[in-house]
Motif scaffolding. Structure first.
Motif, PDB file in Angstrom:
ATOM      1  N   GLY A 139      38.731  35.741  39.697  1.00 20.66           N
ATOM      2  CA  GLY A 139      37.524  36.083  38.942  1.00 20.66           C
ATOM      3  C   GLY A 139      36.867  37.399  39.338  1.00 20.66           C
ATOM      4  O   GLY A 139      35.828  37.757  38.780  1.00 20.66           O
ATOM      5  N   ALA A 140      37.443  38.141  40.283  1.00 19.44           N
ATOM      6  CA  ALA A 140      36.838  39.417  40.692  1.00 19.44           C
ATOM      7  C   ALA A 140      36.843  40.422  39.539  1.00 19.44           C
ATOM      8  O   ALA A 140      36.047  41.356  39.517  1.00 19.44           O
ATOM      9  CB  ALA A 140      37.577  39.994  41.899  1.00 19.44           C
ATOM     10  N   CYS A 141      37.723  40.222  38.583  1.00 15.41           N
ATOM     11  CA  CYS A 141      37.866  41.156  37.463  1.00 15.41           C
ATOM     12  C   CYS A 141      37.111  40.692  36.230  1.00 15.41           C
ATOM     13  O   CYS A 141      37.335  41.205  35.136  1.00 15.41           O
ATOM     14  CB  CYS A 141      39.348  41.289  37.118  1.00 15.41           C
ATOM     15  SG  CYS A 141      40.018  39.728  36.476  1.00 15.41           S
ATOM     16  N   THR A 142      36.229  39.700  36.411  1.00 16.33           N
ATOM     17  CA  THR A 142      35.513  39.124  35.261  1.00 16.33           C
ATOM     18  C   THR A 142      34.700  40.171  34.505  1.00 16.33           C
ATOM     19  O   THR A 142      33.974  40.958  35.112  1.00 16.33           O
ATOM     20  CB  THR A 142      34.564  38.004  35.739  1.00 16.33           C
ATOM     21  OG1 THR A 142      35.335  37.002  36.395  1.00 16.33           O
ATOM     22  CG2 THR A 142      33.793  37.396  34.579  1.00 16.33           C
ATOM     23  N   VAL A 143      34.835  40.180  33.184  1.00 18.39           N
ATOM     24  CA  VAL A 143      33.947  40.952  32.316  1.00 18.39           C
ATOM     25  C   VAL A 143      33.520  40.011  31.187  1.00 18.39           C
ATOM     26  O   VAL A 143      34.092  38.933  31.020  1.00 18.39           O
ATOM     27  CB  VAL A 143      34.633  42.213  31.721  1.00 18.39           C
ATOM     28  CG1 VAL A 143      35.087  43.150  32.827  1.00 18.39           C
ATOM     29  CG2 VAL A 143      35.810  41.835  30.820  1.00 18.39           C
ATOM     30  N   ILE A 144      32.516  40.427  30.450  1.00 14.44           N
ATOM     31  CA  ILE A 144      32.083  39.613  29.311  1.00 14.44           C
ATOM     32  C   ILE A 144      32.642  40.252  28.043  1.00 14.44           C
ATOM     33  O   ILE A 144      32.434  41.441  27.803  1.00 14.44           O
ATOM     34  CB  ILE A 144      30.548  39.502  29.252  1.00 14.44           C
ATOM     35  CG1 ILE A 144      30.019  38.887  30.562  1.00 14.44           C
ATOM     36  CG2 ILE A 144      30.107  38.668  28.051  1.00 14.44           C
ATOM     37  CD1 ILE A 144      28.503  38.802  30.646  1.00 14.44           C
ATOM     38  N   MET A 145      33.397  39.457  27.276  1.00 15.75           N
ATOM     39  CA  MET A 145      33.993  39.977  26.036  1.00 15.75           C
ATOM     40  C   MET A 145      33.434  39.151  24.879  1.00 15.75           C
ATOM     41  O   MET A 145      33.615  37.929  24.860  1.00 15.75           O
ATOM     42  CB  MET A 145      35.518  39.872  26.122  1.00 15.75           C
ATOM     43  CG  MET A 145      36.256  40.503  24.967  1.00 15.75           C
ATOM     44  SD  MET A 145      37.974  40.943  25.423  1.00 15.75           S
ATOM     45  CE  MET A 145      38.834  39.451  24.992  1.00 15.75           C
ATOM     46  N   ASP A 146      32.762  39.797  23.977  1.00 10.86           N
ATOM     47  CA  ASP A 146      32.091  39.109  22.863  1.00 10.86           C
ATOM     48  C   ASP A 146      31.323  37.879  23.353  1.00 10.86           C
ATOM     49  O   ASP A 146      31.442  36.785  22.795  1.00 10.86           O
ATOM     50  CB  ASP A 146      33.106  38.704  21.781  1.00 10.86           C
ATOM     51  CG  ASP A 146      33.646  39.922  21.030  1.00 10.86           C
ATOM     52  OD1 ASP A 146      32.982  40.994  21.063  1.00 10.86           O
ATOM     53  OD2 ASP A 146      34.720  39.823  20.425  1.00 10.86           O
ATOM     54  N   GLY A 147      30.565  38.063  24.408  1.00  8.51           N
ATOM     55  CA  GLY A 147      29.684  36.997  24.877  1.00  8.51           C
ATOM     56  C   GLY A 147      30.312  35.991  25.825  1.00  8.51           C
ATOM     57  O   GLY A 147      29.621  35.151  26.378  1.00  8.51           O
ATOM     58  N   LYS A 148      31.632  36.075  26.004  1.00 13.03           N
ATOM     59  CA  LYS A 148      32.277  35.092  26.880  1.00 13.03           C
ATOM     60  C   LYS A 148      33.000  35.785  28.023  1.00 13.03           C
ATOM     61  O   LYS A 148      33.612  36.835  27.832  1.00 13.03           O
ATOM     62  CB  LYS A 148      33.282  34.249  26.091  1.00 13.03           C
ATOM     63  CG  LYS A 148      32.636  33.459  24.980  1.00 13.03           C
ATOM     64  CD  LYS A 148      33.638  32.476  24.398  1.00 13.03           C
ATOM     65  CE  LYS A 148      33.067  31.834  23.153  1.00 13.03           C
ATOM     66  NZ  LYS A 148      33.678  32.386  21.935  1.00 13.03           N
ATOM     67  N   THR A 149      32.963  35.139  29.188  1.00 11.60           N
ATOM     68  CA  THR A 149      33.654  35.736  30.330  1.00 11.60           C
ATOM     69  C   THR A 149      35.168  35.623  30.152  1.00 11.60           C
ATOM     70  O   THR A 149      35.667  34.611  29.671  1.00 11.60           O
ATOM     71  CB  THR A 149      33.274  35.011  31.634  1.00 11.60           C
ATOM     72  OG1 THR A 149      33.489  33.602  31.453  1.00 11.60           O
ATOM     73  CG2 THR A 149      31.830  35.262  31.999  1.00 11.60           C
ATOM     74  N   VAL A 150      35.859  36.656  30.557  1.00 10.39           N
ATOM     75  CA  VAL A 150      37.324  36.606  30.640  1.00 10.39           C
ATOM     76  C   VAL A 150      37.747  37.321  31.916  1.00 10.39           C
ATOM     77  O   VAL A 150      36.987  38.108  32.485  1.00 10.39           O
ATOM     78  CB  VAL A 150      38.023  37.298  29.436  1.00 10.39           C
ATOM     79  CG1 VAL A 150      37.835  36.496  28.152  1.00 10.39           C
ATOM     80  CG2 VAL A 150      37.541  38.731  29.261  1.00 10.39           C
ATOM     81  N   ASN A 151      38.963  37.027  32.352  1.00  9.02           N
ATOM     82  CA  ASN A 151      39.545  37.763  33.472  1.00  9.02           C
ATOM     83  C   ASN A 151      40.232  38.995  32.894  1.00  9.02           C
ATOM     84  O   ASN A 151      41.240  38.874  32.197  1.00  9.02           O
ATOM     85  CB  ASN A 151      40.578  36.907  34.204  1.00  9.02           C
ATOM     86  CG  ASN A 151      39.949  35.713  34.889  1.00  9.02           C
ATOM     87  OD1 ASN A 151      38.903  35.845  35.526  1.00  9.02           O
ATOM     88  ND2 ASN A 151      40.552  34.562  34.755  1.00  9.02           N
ATOM     89  N   SER A 152      39.700  40.185  33.200  1.00  7.57           N
ATOM     90  CA  SER A 152      40.256  41.375  32.547  1.00  7.57           C
ATOM     91  C   SER A 152      41.670  41.681  33.026  1.00  7.57           C
ATOM     92  O   SER A 152      42.381  42.463  32.408  1.00  7.57           O
ATOM     93  CB  SER A 152      39.342  42.584  32.762  1.00  7.57           C
ATOM     94  OG  SER A 152      39.206  42.871  34.129  1.00  7.57           O
ATOM     95  N   CYS A 153      42.119  41.008  34.106  1.00 10.47           N
ATOM     96  CA  CYS A 153      43.502  41.195  34.548  1.00 10.47           C
ATOM     97  C   CYS A 153      44.481  40.442  33.660  1.00 10.47           C
ATOM     98  O   CYS A 153      45.683  40.656  33.745  1.00 10.47           O
ATOM     99  CB  CYS A 153      43.679  40.764  36.000  1.00 10.47           C
ATOM    100  SG  CYS A 153      43.584  38.987  36.269  1.00 10.47           S
ATOM    101  N   LEU A 154      43.971  39.526  32.835  1.00 10.93           N
ATOM    102  CA  LEU A 154      44.857  38.752  31.966  1.00 10.93           C
ATOM    103  C   LEU A 154      44.748  39.170  30.504  1.00 10.93           C
ATOM    104  O   LEU A 154      45.426  38.610  29.656  1.00 10.93           O
ATOM    105  CB  LEU A 154      44.523  37.251  32.059  1.00 10.93           C
ATOM    106  CG  LEU A 154      44.869  36.517  33.343  1.00 10.93           C
ATOM    107  CD1 LEU A 154      44.515  35.044  33.211  1.00 10.93           C
ATOM    108  CD2 LEU A 154      46.344  36.667  33.675  1.00 10.93           C
TER     109      LEU A 154
END
Ligand SMILES: Cc1cc2nc3c(=O)[nH]c(=O)nc-3n(C[C@H](O)[C@H](O)[C@H](O)COP(=O)(O)OP(=O)(O)OC[C@H]3O[C@@H](n4cnc5c(N)ncnc54)[C@H](O)[C@@H]3O)c2cc1C
Ligand code: FES
Ligand code: FES
Lengths: 154, 421, 281
Positions: free
Chosen positions: A45-60
């Motif tokens: 989860g260190a790479c977590t960003v918010i995409m359209d209001g929801k968290t995602v792992n930006s590494c995935l």
């Protein structure tokens, strides 16, 4: 391949490679190094960003999957002049140690409180369960989110 | 005087961290930097017959380093027994063998996959008790010509015969703890470059900047004053950043190419490139008198040092010194050993050898309490160190012994009655 | 590698005609497999822009779930909670919030790991799968599909899942090594059609035992048509232990899982049998 992105309210049209990850786009192309890579496989989860209001792992997230989406990174949350309640609470409660997990923690907590300003302790635990911290033992992080929720709900 | 203890204060660096401003080594870049990848041993113990890099000289590859590129190819916190890049022998899976520097990370990775290393497997030791046998092949003959035992600390107090005579009950058990990785959240990364003075600058998250500088200078054949180590924000360490990981390789690559060099470990690479917590095998025999007083302890503690020394002697010393726990025991015979094996090398990790024996001595206390029919709390209360106690190493404690007060303070928080926790 | 962003199923199927191209859903399995070098597709067909694949709706006697529905969407859906309780429960504990926001139910089947959390509930609920390819459409019971090798012919798109609405009650439980981000070591889903305290029909599915999730027919039969009481529950536990033992054979995990399944089954059945409070309302 061309993608359109909105990152922290700025619009970008970028030429990316097909196998590039959103994490690489943010860190290497946009210089937004607040998003961290701890595992590269969705576990920390260190790479977590918010995409359209929801968290995602930006590494995935592949760059192509982010096409047309609205992204918030840590650089888009709060400022020294006006920190987000979560940021303030993390500092005041003493929930920040090495800090490598912290940007991801801030984004998970922000996304949680945006959706659910008055979460129960269980809801906080679930909301933060995709972010690992190796330093703090979590207790103070959960306390900080609770504290921030009190401020947000006011 | 300002009151410090009990007063919360805000850490200086916390604000930078909550905004994502703090910079860890992977967050730094320099124009014209090259990207490095380390090729690591896939063998636990092998002779290297040959390293063939011909196929790896792809377009975009700038340099390929092997042991020959080092001026002095060794490092280590206590003994310099760890090659920067493997020479004729690898001693563990993960030993660095070669390093590629290329214009892009992708090119470096592609080239790394094309380096051919011809290994001749050698018999490997995975169990330190096997490694202690006289028949075992010594892994560091240059340091210890005829043994893999690199450290032995005997501690003796009182008279064992007398101790066992006084014992009403005796509990004898074996305990073992496992290898643990620190798994600090920020994988190792380093940026090395040559500055305007012609000095080698290494930006790294480290626990030990001055030591790093010495080892880098030594391996590159430079004076200390020509090497600068800049400690960036450190993303957790827990002991796992006390040894050299990528620092020397990156510095040498920058020195050789005169270009900035960046290495960034994946999580997988990180697991291979730093020390681990010592697994310990602990043989405990503890005796107590009828009233619950401990009278004798015989303990043998064997720590798996893995392939290199790192801090093993200090860690096994601490294990021995703490082998009695916070309890006073008049008759004591303790032996601790650190033994080389072909497992990943072990070093500093939170507790530094004091953590493992807890499993043994506290389990012994519970078992003794059961044998004697007294509570788990009672047996501890009767034996805790106090002001005036003498430890197994002969130290007389004259002040600040908080064990009893601590146990009393936490008791109300422990669940269960009659001292069962 | 090519990267396509089709806007319709037809367009996606057309693109899939070329060899070496793979459908990309959430990518939580696929992008990792690519990074590890386990697969090297020549092209990715990103299904993310096809709105039709993201729907959850009631259609006559069926609950339809589009393959691109995320675990998060399923876990938030009242329809799923009421009509497919076991699936809803599985969605609460799958991965982490970040993974649930991205991972899809179609990808769960497409990847078809032995531990896929979505599959035992769908099996227990008697789900059918709708497949489309250039050769046409096909509706097949999930239980039958899971017996095929390979699972899908190349170029076949999982359009969605259809769950029959016949008053089944269901429950799911999994055993992981921690509370979040835990790949199932063992999972089970039970579905039950009952009347007046009698289990008319039963389905029992298991995950993370053997190559793929499966339905245990003998167990279902031995529990059907019987009064729901203590001894029924004990037989469900014993029967599950036998089913798991048989499926695992001499695998190293067999002794552990054979015992552990008892607790997992009790947990899955608890929500259903716990005194009528079974629909989560
Ligand atoms: C950190 C982490 C934790 C996880 N935890 C869990 C867990 O707790 N439980 C669990 O079950 N899984 C877990 N997973 C695995 C994964 O998230 C799931 O299997 C998920 O459902 C995959 O869906 P996706 O949309 O990401 O699929 P993708 O990765 O996009 O695709 C997976 C496969 O299915 C194919 N595919 C996808 N959609 C279709 C379609 N519509 N038609 C045909 N083929 C298709 C793809 O070509 C690919 O081969 C975890 C993964 C990670 C990284
Ligand atoms: S780096 Fe993405 S989850 Fe760990
Ligand atoms: S503060 Fe170090 S990982 Fe969380």
């Amino acid at each position: 391949m061309e993608i359109k992105l909105e990152v922290n309210r700025k619009h970008y049209i970028l030429d990316v490679t097909e196998d590039e990850r959103l994490l690489d786009v943010l860190r290497n192309r946009l210089g937004l190094t607040g998003t961290k890579e701890g595992c590269g496989e969705g576990e920390c989860g260190a790479c977590t960003v918010i995409m359209d209001g929801k968290t995602v792992n930006s590494c995935l997230v592949l760059a192509g999957q982010a096409d047309g989406r609205r992204i918030t990174t840590i650089e888009g949350v709060g400022s020294r002049r006006s920190p987000h309640p979560v940021q303030k609470a993390l500092v005041e409660v003493g929930a920040v140690q090495c800090g490598f997990c912290t940007p991801g923690m801030v984004l998970s907590a922000k996304a949680l409180l945006d959706q659910n300003p008055k979460p129960t302790d269980d809801e906080i635990a679930v909301g933060m369960s995709g972010n690992l911290c190796r330093c703090t033992g979590y207790d103070k992080i959960l306390r900080a989110v609770r504290k921030a929720s009190e401020e947000v709900a006011e | 005087m300002t009151q410090v203890i009990g007063n919360g204060s805000i850490r200086e660096d916390a604000w930078g961290k909550v905004f994502g401003e703090s910079k860890y080594p992977a967050d730094f870049n320099r124009p014209d930097q090259i990207y490095g990848v380390v090729i690591r041993s896939t063998q636990a113990h092998a002779r290297i017959r040959s390293i063939n890099v011909d196929k790896a000289r792809l377009p975009g590859v700038i340099t390929i380093l092997t042991a020959e590129d080092m001026v002095y190819n060794r490092h280590g916190v206590l003994f310099r027994d760890q090659p920067v890049l493997a020479e004729e022998r690898v001693r563990m899976i993960g030993d660095p063998v070669a390093a590629i520097g290329a214009e892009s990370l992708a090119a470096a990775k592609q080239a790394a996959a094309l380096v051919e290393i011809d290994y001749e497997p050698l018999p490997a030791i995975f169990d330190p008790e096997e490694g202690m046998k006289p028949s075992a092949l010594p892994l560091h003959p240059e340091l210890f010509p005829d043994t893999n035992i690199l450290y032995h600390l005997p501690i003796r107090r009182g008279n064992m015969d007398e101790g066992w005579t006084q014992a009403e009950v005796v509990v004898e058990r074996e305990y073992s703890t496992q290898m643990v990785d620190h798994a600090f959240l920020q994988p190792e990364a380093v940026l090395a470059y040559i500055d305007e003075r012609g000095h080698v600058v290494v930006q790294v998250a480290t626990q030990y900047a001055h030591y790093d500088r010495g080892e880098i200078a030594h391996a590159l054949g430079l004076k200390n004053s020509k090497v600068q180590v800049k400690t960036t924000t450190v993303g957790g360490a827990f002991g796992g950043r006390e040894d050299i990981s990528l620092q020397i390789i990156a510095a040498m690559m920058a020195w050789k190419t005169m270009r900035p060099v960046k290495f960034e470990n994946t999580r997988n690479e990180s697991f291979y490139s730093h020390s681990k917590r010592h697994p310990m095998k602990m043989y405990y025999k503890t005796g107590a008198a009828k009233d619950g007083r401990l009278v004798a302890l015989e303990a043998k503690i064997i720590g798996d040092a893995g392939a290199y020394t790192s801090w093993s002697p200090n860690i096994l010393r601490k294990a021995a010194v703490h082998a009695t726990g916070p309890y006073e025991i008049p008759h004591v015979k303790i032996d601790s050993y650190a033994v080389y094996t072909n497992n990943p090398y072990t070093g500093a990790m939170r507790g530094f050898g004091a953590a493992q024996p807890v499993v043994a001595y506290e389990s012994q206390m519970d078992l003794l309490a059961k044998e004697l029919g007294i509570s788990q709390v009672e047996i501890r209360m009767r034996n805790l160190l106090k002001v005036g106690s003498t430890t197994a190493t002969g130290q007389v404690l004259t002040e600040s012994v908080g064990a009893e007060a601590c146990l009393k303070a936490v008791l109300p928080y422990l669940t269960g009655k009659e001292g069962r926790v | 590698m090519d990267y396509f962003r089709p806007l319709s199923i037809e367009e996606a199927l057309g693109l899939a005609q070329q060899p070496g191209r793979l459908f990309l859903a959430g990518g939580t399995d696929l992008s990792l497999h690519m990074r590890e070098g386990r697969i090297n597709p020549l092209g990715l067909i990103d299904l993310g822009k096809i709105a039709e694949l993201k729907e959850i709706r009631l259609e006559g006697e069926w609950l339809e779930i589009g393959s691109m529905t995320t675990f998060y969407d399923l876990g938030q859906s009242d329809l799923i909670r009421k009509q497919a309780k076991a699936l809803w429960q599985a969605c609460q504990t799958m991965g982490s919030p970040q993974i649930r926001h991205q991972a899809t139910i179609g990808g769960n089947l497409g990847n078809c790991s032995p531990a896929a959390d979505g599959l035992p509930p769908l099996l227990a609920l008697g789900a059918e799968v709708e497949l489309v390819s250039a050769r046409g459409r096909e509706r097949v019971l999930l239980a039958d599909l899971l017996k095929r090798t390979p699972l899908l012919e190349s170029g076949t798109l999982i359009k969605g899942f259809l769950i029959p609405l016949q008053g089944w009650d269901s429950g799911f439980a999994k055993l992981g090594r921690r509370q979040a981000l835990a790949i199932a070591r063992l999972s089970t889903a039970f579905a039950l059609k009952r009347q007046d305290g009698v289990a008319l029909e039963v389905r029992a599915a298991f995950g993370a035992v053997g190559r793929r999730a499966f339905l245990s027919e003998p167990l279902a039969q031995s529990l059907s048509g019987r009064v729901l009481n203590e001894s029924w529950l004990e037989d469900a536990v014993k029967g599950s232990q036998n089913a798991v033992a048989e499926a695992l054979g001499s695998r190293a995990s067999a002794p552990y899982k054979r015992v552990a399944v008892g607790g997992v089954v009790r947990q899955a059945l608890k929500t259903m049998l716990g005194g009528g409070n079974h629909d989560g309302d």
